[in-house]
Design a protein around this motif. Structure first.
Motif, PDB file in Angstrom:
ATOM      1  N   SER A  88       9.814  14.405  -6.773  1.00 13.53           N
ATOM      2  CA  SER A  88       9.598  14.829  -8.153  1.00 13.53           C
ATOM      3  C   SER A  88      10.791  15.595  -8.711  1.00 13.53           C
ATOM      4  CB  SER A  88       8.342  15.691  -8.251  1.00 13.53           C
ATOM      5  OG  SER A  88       8.480  16.871  -7.456  1.00 13.53           O
ATOM      6  N   ARG A  89      11.703  16.001  -7.826  1.00 10.65           N
ATOM      7  CA  ARG A  89      12.876  16.765  -8.253  1.00 10.65           C
ATOM      8  C   ARG A  89      14.183  15.998  -8.112  1.00 10.65           C
ATOM      9  NH1 ARG A  89      11.452  22.662  -5.439  1.00 10.65           N
ATOM     10  NH2 ARG A  89       9.384  22.905  -6.422  1.00 10.65           N
ATOM     11  N   LEU A  90      14.205  15.026  -7.216  1.00 11.18           N
ATOM     12  CA  LEU A  90      15.415  14.243  -6.984  1.00 11.18           C
ATOM     13  C   LEU A  90      15.197  12.810  -7.455  1.00 11.18           C
ATOM     14  CD1 LEU A  90      16.337  15.509  -3.393  1.00 11.18           C
ATOM     15  CD2 LEU A  90      17.238  16.311  -5.581  1.00 11.18           C
ATOM     16  N   ASN A  91      16.117  12.326  -8.267  1.00 11.97           N
ATOM     17  CA  ASN A  91      15.940  11.003  -8.877  1.00 11.97           C
ATOM     18  C   ASN A  91      15.955   9.878  -7.847  1.00 11.97           C
ATOM     19  OD1 ASN A  91      15.780  12.090 -11.458  1.00 11.97           O
ATOM     20  ND2 ASN A  91      18.001  12.005 -11.775  1.00 11.97           N
ATOM     21  N   PHE A  92      16.787   9.998  -6.796  1.00  8.42           N
ATOM     22  CA  PHE A  92      16.898   8.896  -5.841  1.00  8.42           C
ATOM     23  C   PHE A  92      15.691   8.817  -4.902  1.00  8.42           C
ATOM     24  CE2 PHE A  92      18.872  12.522  -3.831  1.00  8.42           C
ATOM     25  CZ  PHE A  92      18.451  12.464  -2.515  1.00  8.42           C
ATOM     26  N   LEU A  93      14.761   9.786  -5.005  1.00  7.76           N
ATOM     27  CA  LEU A  93      13.530   9.734  -4.222  1.00  7.76           C
ATOM     28  C   LEU A  93      12.291   9.628  -5.110  1.00  7.76           C
ATOM     29  CD1 LEU A  93      14.225  12.443  -1.467  1.00  7.76           C
ATOM     30  CD2 LEU A  93      14.233   9.964  -1.182  1.00  7.76           C
ATOM     31  N   ASP A  94      12.502   9.200  -6.341  1.00  7.48           N
ATOM     32  CA  ASP A  94      11.383   9.160  -7.278  1.00  7.48           C
ATOM     33  C   ASP A  94      10.418   8.008  -7.014  1.00  7.48           C
ATOM     34  OD1 ASP A  94      13.032   7.109  -7.967  1.00  7.48           O
ATOM     35  OD2 ASP A  94      13.187   7.612 -10.099  1.00  7.48           O
ATOM     36  N   GLU A  95      10.748   7.110  -6.057  1.00  6.67           N
ATOM     37  CA  GLU A  95       9.843   6.009  -5.750  1.00  6.67           C
ATOM     38  C   GLU A  95       8.624   6.461  -4.944  1.00  6.67           C
ATOM     39  OE1 GLU A  95      11.444   3.753  -1.939  1.00  6.67           O
ATOM     40  OE2 GLU A  95      13.044   4.012  -3.413  1.00  6.67           O
ATOM     41  N   PHE A  96       8.692   7.656  -4.364  1.00 11.10           N
ATOM     42  CA  PHE A  96       7.553   8.175  -3.615  1.00 11.10           C
ATOM     43  C   PHE A  96       6.522   8.745  -4.587  1.00 11.10           C
ATOM     44  CE2 PHE A  96      11.040   8.328  -0.584  1.00 11.10           C
ATOM     45  CZ  PHE A  96      10.463   7.731   0.521  1.00 11.10           C
ATOM     46  N   PRO A  97       5.274   8.281  -4.496  1.00  8.58           N
ATOM     47  CA  PRO A  97       4.265   8.706  -5.473  1.00  8.58           C
ATOM     48  C   PRO A  97       3.797  10.135  -5.226  1.00  8.58           C
ATOM     49  CG  PRO A  97       3.250   7.356  -3.774  1.00  8.58           C
ATOM     50  CD  PRO A  97       4.726   7.367  -3.484  1.00  8.58           C
ATOM     51  N   ALA A  98       3.133  10.689  -6.225  1.00  3.44           N
ATOM     52  CA  ALA A  98       2.530  12.012  -6.071  1.00  3.44           C
ATOM     53  C   ALA A  98       1.436  11.958  -5.011  1.00  3.44           C
ATOM     54  CB  ALA A  98       1.959  12.487  -7.404  1.00  3.44           C
ATOM     55  N   PHE A  99       1.324  13.041  -4.254  1.00  2.00           N
ATOM     56  CA  PHE A  99       0.366  13.069  -3.143  1.00  2.00           C
ATOM     57  C   PHE A  99      -1.020  13.433  -3.682  1.00  2.00           C
ATOM     58  CE2 PHE A  99      -1.616  14.340   0.809  1.00  2.00           C
ATOM     59  CZ  PHE A  99      -1.044  13.489   1.731  1.00  2.00           C
ATOM     60  N   ASP A 100      -1.647  12.479  -4.331  1.00  2.00           N
ATOM     61  CA  ASP A 100      -2.994  12.646  -4.864  1.00  2.00           C
ATOM     62  C   ASP A 100      -3.924  11.686  -4.133  1.00  2.00           C
ATOM     63  OD1 ASP A 100      -2.109  14.510  -6.720  1.00  2.00           O
ATOM     64  OD2 ASP A 100      -1.570  12.953  -8.166  1.00  2.00           O
ATOM     65  N   VAL A 101      -4.908  12.227  -3.440  1.00  2.00           N
ATOM     66  CA  VAL A 101      -5.825  11.412  -2.644  1.00  2.00           C
ATOM     67  C   VAL A 101      -7.134  11.234  -3.405  1.00  2.00           C
ATOM     68  CG1 VAL A 101      -7.069  11.207  -0.470  1.00  2.00           C
ATOM     69  CG2 VAL A 101      -4.769  12.203  -0.500  1.00  2.00           C
ATOM     70  N   ASN A 102      -7.477   9.976  -3.668  1.00  2.60           N
ATOM     71  CA  ASN A 102      -8.729   9.644  -4.340  1.00  2.60           C
ATOM     72  C   ASN A 102      -9.734   9.179  -3.284  1.00  2.60           C
ATOM     73  OD1 ASN A 102     -10.748   7.865  -5.686  1.00  2.60           O
ATOM     74  ND2 ASN A 102      -9.567   8.372  -7.519  1.00  2.60           N
ATOM     75  N   VAL A 103     -10.864   9.886  -3.174  1.00  2.00           N
ATOM     76  CA  VAL A 103     -11.842   9.581  -2.131  1.00  2.00           C
ATOM     77  C   VAL A 103     -12.411   8.175  -2.302  1.00  2.00           C
ATOM     78  CG1 VAL A 103     -14.045  10.260  -1.104  1.00  2.00           C
ATOM     79  CG2 VAL A 103     -12.433  12.017  -1.870  1.00  2.00           C
ATOM     80  N   SER A 104     -12.670   7.775  -3.548  1.00  2.00           N
ATOM     81  CA  SER A 104     -13.205   6.435  -3.803  1.00  2.00           C
ATOM     82  C   SER A 104     -12.226   5.359  -3.345  1.00  2.00           C
ATOM     83  CB  SER A 104     -13.512   6.279  -5.292  1.00  2.00           C
ATOM     84  OG  SER A 104     -13.928   4.956  -5.579  1.00  2.00           O
ATOM     85  N   LEU A 105     -10.948   5.586  -3.604  1.00  2.00           N
ATOM     86  CA  LEU A 105      -9.926   4.629  -3.181  1.00  2.00           C
ATOM     87  C   LEU A 105      -9.775   4.631  -1.663  1.00  2.00           C
ATOM     88  CD1 LEU A 105      -7.895   2.553  -4.121  1.00  2.00           C
ATOM     89  CD2 LEU A 105      -6.235   4.393  -4.482  1.00  2.00           C
ATOM     90  N   MET A 106      -9.927   5.776  -1.041  1.00  2.00           N
ATOM     91  CA  MET A 106      -9.893   5.854   0.418  1.00  2.00           C
ATOM     92  C   MET A 106     -10.966   4.971   1.042  1.00  2.00           C
ATOM     93  SD  MET A 106      -9.270   9.915   1.211  1.00  2.00           S
ATOM     94  CE  MET A 106      -9.712   9.675   2.933  1.00  2.00           C
ATOM     95  N   LEU A 107     -12.168   5.010   0.465  1.00  2.00           N
ATOM     96  CA  LEU A 107     -13.268   4.201   0.983  1.00  2.00           C
ATOM     97  C   LEU A 107     -13.007   2.713   0.769  1.00  2.00           C
ATOM     98  CD1 LEU A 107     -16.300   6.366  -0.179  1.00  2.00           C
ATOM     99  CD2 LEU A 107     -15.318   6.230   2.120  1.00  2.00           C
ATOM    100  N   GLN A 108     -12.416   2.361  -0.355  1.00  2.00           N
ATOM    101  CA  GLN A 108     -12.106   0.952  -0.615  1.00  2.00           C
ATOM    102  C   GLN A 108     -11.068   0.413   0.363  1.00  2.00           C
ATOM    103  OE1 GLN A 108     -11.660  -0.236  -4.898  1.00  2.00           O
ATOM    104  NE2 GLN A 108     -12.026   1.935  -5.303  1.00  2.00           N
ATOM    105  N   LEU A 109     -10.176   1.295   0.806  1.00  2.00           N
ATOM    106  CA  LEU A 109      -9.095   0.866   1.703  1.00  2.00           C
ATOM    107  C   LEU A 109      -9.455   1.004   3.182  1.00  2.00           C
ATOM    108  CD1 LEU A 109      -6.047   2.475  -0.163  1.00  2.00           C
ATOM    109  CD2 LEU A 109      -6.605   0.051  -0.033  1.00  2.00           C
ATOM    110  N   LEU A 110     -10.688   1.363   3.482  1.00  2.00           N
ATOM    111  CA  LEU A 110     -11.099   1.550   4.877  1.00  2.00           C
ATOM    112  C   LEU A 110     -10.916   0.302   5.751  1.00  2.00           C
ATOM    113  CD1 LEU A 110     -14.249   3.861   5.065  1.00  2.00           C
ATOM    114  CD2 LEU A 110     -12.026   4.156   6.183  1.00  2.00           C
ATOM    115  N   PRO A 111     -11.249  -0.910   5.266  1.00  2.00           N
ATOM    116  CA  PRO A 111     -11.021  -2.094   6.125  1.00  2.00           C
ATOM    117  C   PRO A 111      -9.561  -2.245   6.538  1.00  2.00           C
ATOM    118  CG  PRO A 111     -12.466  -2.648   4.308  1.00  2.00           C
ATOM    119  CD  PRO A 111     -11.955  -1.274   4.026  1.00  2.00           C
ATOM    120  N   LEU A 112      -8.660  -2.036   5.591  1.00  2.00           N
ATOM    121  CA  LEU A 112      -7.236  -2.105   5.914  1.00  2.00           C
ATOM    122  C   LEU A 112      -6.855  -0.994   6.882  1.00  2.00           C
ATOM    123  CD1 LEU A 112      -4.321  -3.093   5.527  1.00  2.00           C
ATOM    124  CD2 LEU A 112      -4.200  -1.651   3.477  1.00  2.00           C
ATOM    125  N   SER A 113      -7.379   0.211   6.673  1.00  2.00           N
ATOM    126  CA  SER A 113      -7.057   1.342   7.549  1.00  2.00           C
ATOM    127  C   SER A 113      -7.584   1.118   8.961  1.00  2.00           C
ATOM    128  CB  SER A 113      -7.630   2.636   6.962  1.00  2.00           C
ATOM    129  OG  SER A 113      -7.072   2.908   5.698  1.00  2.00           O
TER     130      SER A 113
END
Length: 272
Positions: A88-113
């Protein structure tokens, strides 16, 4: 006419300049690709040897492969968290997303996990029972499972030449098994080899499944592979906790004498 010839002479150098620019760009692309592939090979091979050291070395002597894999997932989560903050502070590392964990999305991704957990767990278990050379032989079966699972799950057919190549891979794998069996002189070597083969084949199957499931679930995270990796590592860290308990690794950890040694944790962090 003289004016046209003069204009034509002036245009020729411009044409040369325009043609040289794509060549330079192509050279830069090839150089970048070569560096990236070389870096990937170096890191990948180094991690294989480091995992082999942690899992089967007489110096470590920790009979808790699932705990080691769990620690690597936790380290991955920590690295992604730090990169998201720095990005969030360095432009060349801006491809890394914000560390926000959505519980609903976690459950949807359980088969892959779940497949991801199987992939990294079987990888490490294979390294525990066989050497690095045979581990790489076993991983070659990933191509076979890619072809087979793509047909059964995605209904994608393959060419006859690819099937012939798969047959050659299977033949090489069987030769590798026989060679590994001959090299085992210690007692119980056959049973260890059998477990290593089973875990190696399972790891190859999970690697192929992981690739297929990644394509399926990638749209859920807006096509961001780093975000998908973040959810995978968070889910995997949680999934490993009951597995560690059920496999009886907690008493092993409580008795382990090097649990408070800094060098041990340094190697664990490095492997993650």
């Amino acid at each position: 006419m003289a004016k046209l010839m003069a204009e034509e002479k002036e245009r020729k150098p411009e044409t040369v300049i325009e043609m040289s620019s794509p060549k330079e760009t192509l050279k830069e692309n090839y150089t970048r690709i070569t560096v990236v592939v070389a870096a990937y090979w170096t890191v990948s091979i180094s991690m294989v040897f480091l995992n082999s050291y942690l899992l089967s070395s007489k110096d470590v002597k920790l009979e808790a492969p699932l705990f080691i894999t769990f620690s690597q997932c936790v380290t991955g989560v920590g690295c992604l968290f730090l990169l998201s903050k720095v990005g969030s502070r360095l432009n060349f590392l801006d491809e890394f997303p914000a560390f926000d964990v959505n519980v609903s999305l976690m459950l949807q991704l359980l088969p892959l996990s779940a497949v991801f957990v199987g992939m990294i767990a079987f990888n490490n278990l294979c390294l525990k029972y066989v050497g690095v050379a045979f581990y790489n032989v076993g991983r070659s079966l990933t191509t076979i499972f890619n072809v087979a699972l793509s047909y059964f799950i995605l209904r994608l057919t393959t060419s006859r030449n690819a099937i012939v190549c798969c047959s050659a891979i299977i033949g090489g794998f069987l030769l590798g098994v026989m060679q590994e069996e001959k090299s085992l002189n210690q007692s119980g070597g056959r049973s260890d080899l059998f477990l290593g083969v089973v875990f190696g084949v399972s790891a190859s199957c999970c690697v192929a499944l992981n690739a297929i499931f990644t394509k399926k679930y990638l749209p859920l995270v807006d096509g961001n592979l780093w975000r998908l990796q973040m959810y995978n590592n968070v889910n995997a860290s949680l999934l490993f906790l009951p597995l560690i308990f059920l496999c009886g690794e907690l008493p092993v950890l409580m008795r382990y004498p090097n649990l408070g040694v800094p060098s041990f944790w340094f190697m664990m962090l490095l492997s993650g």
